[in-house]
Design a protein around this motif. Structure first.
Motif, PDB file in Angstrom:
ATOM      1  N   GLY A 106      75.478  43.709  28.267  1.00 17.49           N
ATOM      2  CA  GLY A 106      74.288  43.767  28.331  1.00 17.49           C
ATOM      3  C   GLY A 106      74.564  44.473  30.164  1.00 17.49           C
ATOM      4  N   THR A 107      73.748  44.766  30.587  1.00 16.79           N
ATOM      5  CA  THR A 107      73.905  45.439  32.035  1.00 16.79           C
ATOM      6  C   THR A 107      74.489  43.978  32.518  1.00 16.79           C
ATOM      7  OG1 THR A 107      71.409  46.216  31.781  1.00 16.79           O
ATOM      8  CG2 THR A 107      72.061  46.576  33.199  1.00 16.79           C
ATOM      9  N   THR A 108      73.503  42.726  32.990  1.00 11.32           N
ATOM     10  CA  THR A 108      73.633  41.879  33.670  1.00 11.32           C
ATOM     11  C   THR A 108      75.615  41.408  33.289  1.00 11.32           C
ATOM     12  OG1 THR A 108      71.154  40.677  32.760  1.00 11.32           O
ATOM     13  CG2 THR A 108      73.331  39.857  33.791  1.00 11.32           C
ATOM     14  N   ALA A 109      75.710  41.324  32.733  1.00  8.50           N
ATOM     15  CA  ALA A 109      77.217  41.056  32.261  1.00  8.50           C
ATOM     16  C   ALA A 109      78.062  42.345  32.860  1.00  8.50           C
ATOM     17  CB  ALA A 109      76.890  40.956  30.587  1.00  8.50           C
ATOM     18  N   ARG A 110      78.056  43.349  32.242  1.00  5.70           N
ATOM     19  CA  ARG A 110      78.469  44.709  32.988  1.00  5.70           C
ATOM     20  C   ARG A 110      78.599  44.720  34.942  1.00  5.70           C
ATOM     21  NH1 ARG A 110      76.057  49.592  32.088  1.00  5.70           N
ATOM     22  NH2 ARG A 110      74.412  48.003  29.900  1.00  5.70           N
ATOM     23  N   VAL A 111      77.510  44.256  35.458  1.00 10.72           N
ATOM     24  CA  VAL A 111      77.183  44.475  36.899  1.00 10.72           C
ATOM     25  C   VAL A 111      78.190  43.672  37.591  1.00 10.72           C
ATOM     26  CG1 VAL A 111      76.089  43.516  38.371  1.00 10.72           C
ATOM     27  CG2 VAL A 111      74.726  45.743  36.964  1.00 10.72           C
ATOM     28  N   LEU A 112      78.066  41.845  36.805  1.00  6.38           N
ATOM     29  CA  LEU A 112      78.415  41.061  37.726  1.00  6.38           C
ATOM     30  C   LEU A 112      79.659  40.915  37.150  1.00  6.38           C
ATOM     31  CD1 LEU A 112      76.027  37.657  36.223  1.00  6.38           C
ATOM     32  CD2 LEU A 112      76.363  38.973  38.224  1.00  6.38           C
ATOM     33  N   HIS A 113      80.734  41.522  35.835  1.00  5.14           N
ATOM     34  CA  HIS A 113      81.234  42.131  35.742  1.00  5.14           C
ATOM     35  C   HIS A 113      82.659  43.376  37.189  1.00  5.14           C
ATOM     36  CE1 HIS A 113      85.393  44.845  33.986  1.00  5.14           C
ATOM     37  NE2 HIS A 113      85.596  43.462  33.939  1.00  5.14           N
TER      38      HIS A 113
ATOM     39  N   VAL B 284      85.498  42.871  40.324  1.00  3.87           N
ATOM     40  CA  VAL B 284      86.348  43.807  40.477  1.00  3.87           C
ATOM     41  C   VAL B 284      86.382  44.078  42.206  1.00  3.87           C
ATOM     42  CG1 VAL B 284      87.346  45.664  39.923  1.00  3.87           C
ATOM     43  CG2 VAL B 284      86.418  44.165  38.019  1.00  3.87           C
ATOM     44  N   VAL B 285      85.212  44.300  42.133  1.00  2.00           N
ATOM     45  CA  VAL B 285      85.009  45.564  43.806  1.00  2.00           C
ATOM     46  C   VAL B 285      85.575  44.129  45.275  1.00  2.00           C
ATOM     47  CG1 VAL B 285      83.879  45.866  45.892  1.00  2.00           C
ATOM     48  CG2 VAL B 285      83.408  46.773  43.203  1.00  2.00           C
TER      49      VAL B 285
END
Ligand code: HEM
Ligand code: HEM
Length: 177
Positions: free
Chosen positions: A10-17, A21-22
């Motif tokens: 979901g969006t939360t998991a992707r944003v946090l992932h 990385v950054v």
């Protein structure tokens, strides 16, 4: 009513992932570029940034871990058993290695007696008292952890590239959209 386990992150998991990385990219750059701190010196701006970013990375990873436990995602159906097991093993190791890298860095700063502030706002709690022998030992451990974490990131990114270029399945898309 039970809902089916989603097949996508979901969006939360992707944003946090991608946030991690950054942050890790910045963290390794600062770690390798920051000047050595000699006996009797106190940490400067680079060390304060390094410690603050490290604690931020740990906080986001702990949040992700809690999110993962409460929001499971079904494994991609095209994966064979060994691929499922090895990807799980690498993902759990990434969580554990970020924890180990952060804690060894934090312990090192504490054993050296450095009062490092979090984002120049408030001092980070000390995890131990001044101890030159422990500081030397934990310094080596911080470096070992940082290189082991990097090795697992390389394995993880190589697997992602294999899925894009060779298997051409939808695994990487699960973390992209
Ligand atoms: C995921 C988190 C972290 C990563 C990836 C990381 C990575 C690094 C890297 C690449 C270096 C350079 C060492 C070398 O020359 O090989 C370094 C050094 C250092 N880090 Fe970290 N670090 C992290 C977290 C922290 C934290 C939270 C602290 C302190 C609160 C910390 C304290 C230090 C110190 C004191 C050094 C200098 C060690 C020395 O002078 O030998 N690190 N770290
Ligand atoms: C360019 C770099 C990266 C790419 C392309 C990438 C790609 C991916 C993909 C596609 C997944 C989903 C795998 C699946 O569905 O089975 C994933 C999951 C994951 N990635 Fe990355 N990643 C990258 C960097 C990183 C880094 C630096 C970390 C370091 C902590 C990391 C940690 C994780 C973790 C822990 C998971 C598992 C998520 C979960 O289920 O909790 N990734 N990554």
């Amino acid at each position: 009513m039970r809902t089916a386990t989603p097949l996508q992150y979901g969006t939360t998991a992707r944003v946090l992932h991608w946030l991690v990385v950054v942050l890790l990219l910045a963290q390794y750059s600062i770690g390798w570029l920051m000047p050595d701190i000699h006996r009797g010196e106190q940490p400067g701006i680079a060390m304060t940034l390094h410690a603050s970013l490290g604690v931020l990375i740990l906080a986001v990873m702990l949040l992700r871990f809690a999110w993962r436990l409460t929001h499971p995602v079904a494994p991609e159906s095209s994966l064979s058993t060994w691929q499922r097991l090895s990807s799980e093993m690498v993902h759990w190791s990434l969580y554990a290695l970020v924890l180990a890298t952060t804690l060894t860095g934090w312990l090192f700063a504490s054993f050296r007696g450095w009062s490092v502030s979090f984002l120049f706002l408030t001092p980070l709690p000390m995890l131990g008292s001044v101890d030159a022998t422990a500081a030397r030992a934990i310094d080596g451990l911080h470096q070992a952890m940082e290189w082991t974490l990097l090795a697992f990131i390389v394995i993880h990114v190589s697997a992602a590239l294999l899925h894009i270029l060779l298997y051409r399945d939808g695994v990487v898309q699960r973390m992209l959209r």
